[in-house]
Design a protein around this motif. Structure first.
Motif, PDB file in Angstrom:
ATOM      1  N   UNK A 120       0.869  -1.163   0.000  1.00  0.00           N
ATOM      2  CA  UNK A 120       0.000   0.000   0.000  1.00  0.00           C
ATOM      3  C   UNK A 120       0.914   1.222   0.000  1.00  0.00           C
ATOM      4  N   UNK A 121       0.627   2.166  -0.903  1.00  0.00           N
ATOM      5  CA  UNK A 121       1.390   3.413  -0.978  1.00  0.00           C
ATOM      6  C   UNK A 121       0.456   4.581  -0.659  1.00  0.00           C
ATOM      7  N   UNK A 122       0.393   4.958   0.613  1.00  0.00           N
ATOM      8  CA  UNK A 122      -0.494   6.060   0.998  1.00  0.00           C
ATOM      9  C   UNK A 122       0.002   7.410   0.496  1.00  0.00           C
ATOM     10  N   UNK A 123      -0.938   8.302   0.269  1.00  0.00           N
ATOM     11  CA  UNK A 123      -0.632   9.714   0.058  1.00  0.00           C
ATOM     12  C   UNK A 123      -0.718  10.394   1.412  1.00  0.00           C
ATOM     13  N   UNK A 124      -1.070  11.659   1.449  1.00  0.00           N
ATOM     14  CA  UNK A 124      -1.151  12.357   2.730  1.00  0.00           C
ATOM     15  C   UNK A 124      -2.277  11.794   3.599  1.00  0.00           C
ATOM     16  N   UNK A 125      -1.917  11.487   4.832  1.00  0.00           N
ATOM     17  CA  UNK A 125      -2.850  10.858   5.764  1.00  0.00           C
ATOM     18  C   UNK A 125      -2.904  11.664   7.055  1.00  0.00           C
ATOM     19  N   UNK A 126      -4.091  11.799   7.598  1.00  0.00           N
ATOM     20  CA  UNK A 126      -4.251  12.440   8.901  1.00  0.00           C
ATOM     21  C   UNK A 126      -3.514  11.602   9.936  1.00  0.00           C
ATOM     22  N   UNK A 127      -2.583  12.211  10.612  1.00  0.00           N
ATOM     23  CA  UNK A 127      -1.816  11.490  11.618  1.00  0.00           C
ATOM     24  C   UNK A 127      -0.665  12.344  12.105  1.00  0.00           C
ATOM     25  N   UNK A 128       0.240  11.737  12.815  1.00  0.00           N
ATOM     26  CA  UNK A 128       1.324  12.486  13.456  1.00  0.00           C
ATOM     27  C   UNK A 128       2.442  12.896  12.500  1.00  0.00           C
ATOM     28  N   UNK A 167      -4.222  20.599  -2.136  1.00  0.00           N
ATOM     29  CA  UNK A 167      -3.394  20.044  -3.210  1.00  0.00           C
ATOM     30  C   UNK A 167      -3.820  18.635  -3.609  1.00  0.00           C
ATOM     31  N   UNK A 168      -4.785  18.084  -2.898  1.00  0.00           N
ATOM     32  CA  UNK A 168      -5.274  16.734  -3.157  1.00  0.00           C
ATOM     33  C   UNK A 168      -6.536  16.831  -4.020  1.00  0.00           C
ATOM     34  N   UNK A 169      -6.599  16.127  -5.162  1.00  0.00           N
ATOM     35  CA  UNK A 169      -7.791  16.212  -5.996  1.00  0.00           C
ATOM     36  C   UNK A 169      -9.100  15.939  -5.259  1.00  0.00           C
ATOM     37  N   UNK A 170      -9.108  15.065  -4.270  1.00  0.00           N
ATOM     38  CA  UNK A 170     -10.331  14.810  -3.510  1.00  0.00           C
ATOM     39  C   UNK A 170     -10.534  15.820  -2.370  1.00  0.00           C
ATOM     40  N   UNK A 171      -9.648  16.802  -2.276  1.00  0.00           N
ATOM     41  CA  UNK A 171      -9.759  17.921  -1.329  1.00  0.00           C
ATOM     42  C   UNK A 171      -9.774  17.520   0.143  1.00  0.00           C
ATOM     43  N   UNK A 172      -9.070  16.473   0.465  1.00  0.00           N
ATOM     44  CA  UNK A 172      -8.945  16.082   1.872  1.00  0.00           C
ATOM     45  C   UNK A 172      -7.764  15.126   2.020  1.00  0.00           C
ATOM     46  N   UNK A 173      -7.350  14.909   3.250  1.00  0.00           N
ATOM     47  CA  UNK A 173      -6.347  13.902   3.538  1.00  0.00           C
ATOM     48  C   UNK A 173      -7.042  12.572   3.752  1.00  0.00           C
ATOM     49  N   UNK A 174      -6.303  11.500   3.546  1.00  0.00           N
ATOM     50  CA  UNK A 174      -6.833  10.181   3.840  1.00  0.00           C
ATOM     51  C   UNK A 174      -6.846   9.940   5.336  1.00  0.00           C
ATOM     52  N   UNK A 175      -7.485   8.859   5.722  1.00  0.00           N
ATOM     53  CA  UNK A 175      -7.523   8.477   7.134  1.00  0.00           C
ATOM     54  C   UNK A 175      -6.760   7.173   7.318  1.00  0.00           C
ATOM     55  N   UNK A 176      -6.261   6.942   8.516  1.00  0.00           N
ATOM     56  CA  UNK A 176      -5.605   5.655   8.776  1.00  0.00           C
ATOM     57  C   UNK A 176      -6.542   4.480   8.491  1.00  0.00           C
ATOM     58  N   UNK A 177      -7.820   4.670   8.757  1.00  0.00           N
ATOM     59  CA  UNK A 177      -8.794   3.599   8.509  1.00  0.00           C
ATOM     60  C   UNK A 177      -8.875   3.259   7.026  1.00  0.00           C
ATOM     61  N   UNK A 178      -8.772   4.267   6.161  1.00  0.00           N
ATOM     62  CA  UNK A 178      -8.807   4.009   4.716  1.00  0.00           C
ATOM     63  C   UNK A 178      -7.577   3.228   4.262  1.00  0.00           C
ATOM     64  N   UNK A 179      -6.441   3.489   4.875  1.00  0.00           N
ATOM     65  CA  UNK A 179      -5.226   2.733   4.537  1.00  0.00           C
ATOM     66  C   UNK A 179      -5.385   1.282   4.993  1.00  0.00           C
ATOM     67  N   UNK A 187      -4.306   7.582  -2.365  1.00  0.00           N
ATOM     68  CA  UNK A 187      -3.724   8.918  -2.205  1.00  0.00           C
ATOM     69  C   UNK A 187      -4.644  10.066  -2.611  1.00  0.00           C
ATOM     70  N   UNK A 188      -5.908   9.816  -2.774  1.00  0.00           N
ATOM     71  CA  UNK A 188      -6.837  10.893  -3.097  1.00  0.00           C
ATOM     72  C   UNK A 188      -6.637  11.498  -4.476  1.00  0.00           C
ATOM     73  N   UNK A 189      -5.884  10.817  -5.319  1.00  0.00           N
ATOM     74  CA  UNK A 189      -5.653  11.302  -6.685  1.00  0.00           C
ATOM     75  C   UNK A 189      -4.368  12.096  -6.852  1.00  0.00           C
ATOM     76  N   UNK A 190      -3.497  12.107  -5.847  1.00  0.00           N
ATOM     77  CA  UNK A 190      -2.258  12.874  -5.952  1.00  0.00           C
ATOM     78  C   UNK A 190      -1.242  12.221  -6.880  1.00  0.00           C
ATOM     79  N   UNK A 191      -1.459  10.982  -7.219  1.00  0.00           N
ATOM     80  CA  UNK A 191      -0.547  10.278  -8.132  1.00  0.00           C
ATOM     81  C   UNK A 191      -1.412   9.442  -9.073  1.00  0.00           C
ATOM     82  N   UNK A 192      -1.633   9.969 -10.233  1.00  0.00           N
ATOM     83  CA  UNK A 192      -2.451   9.231 -11.210  1.00  0.00           C
ATOM     84  C   UNK A 192      -1.540   8.732 -12.308  1.00  0.00           C
TER      85      UNK A 192
END
Length: 117
Positions: A55-63, A76-88, A111-116
């Protein structure tokens, strides 16, 4: 088996934007190594029926990202939000599930579309 890498492994920079100060070459190289490890182990272990994916996460809410930076990064994320740990975790869960029984050596980009590609 599921190993975690990062979007940075495929882009060569850790932050969203290729600013040299945010490249973090050591981080990018280590995460690219994880992708290579996934592919190598997938080949080595396939004869034993063992699947290896990543799994290659993009920006994720976390520390790793300060909370005050989340809104700026989300822009900067096409889906306009950060991912969550739960989604990973859900992505990893899928790769371990019977629905992914014919998948090995794959890197799932979450990654919310940051790498297409």
């Amino acid at each position: 088996m599921v190993l975690f890498s990062s979007r940075a492994a495929k882009t060569g920079f850790a932050a969203l934007g290729s600013n040299g100060a945010k490249t973090k070459a050591h981080y990018c190289a280590s995460k690219a190594g994880v992708i290579s490890l996934v592919k190598s182990l997938a080949m080595e272990l396939a004869p034993y029926g063992i699947r290896v994916n990543g799994v290659a996460p993009g920006p994720v809410q976390g520390t790793m990202i300060p909370k005050e930076s989340w809104p700026v990064i989300a822009e900067k994320v096409p889906l306009n939000r950060l991912g969550t740990p739960e989604e990973m975790a859900e992505g990893a869960w899928f790769l371990c599930s019977p629905q992914a029984a014919f998948i090995t050596g794959h890197i799932l980009d979450i990654n919310g579309g940051t790498l297409m590609d």
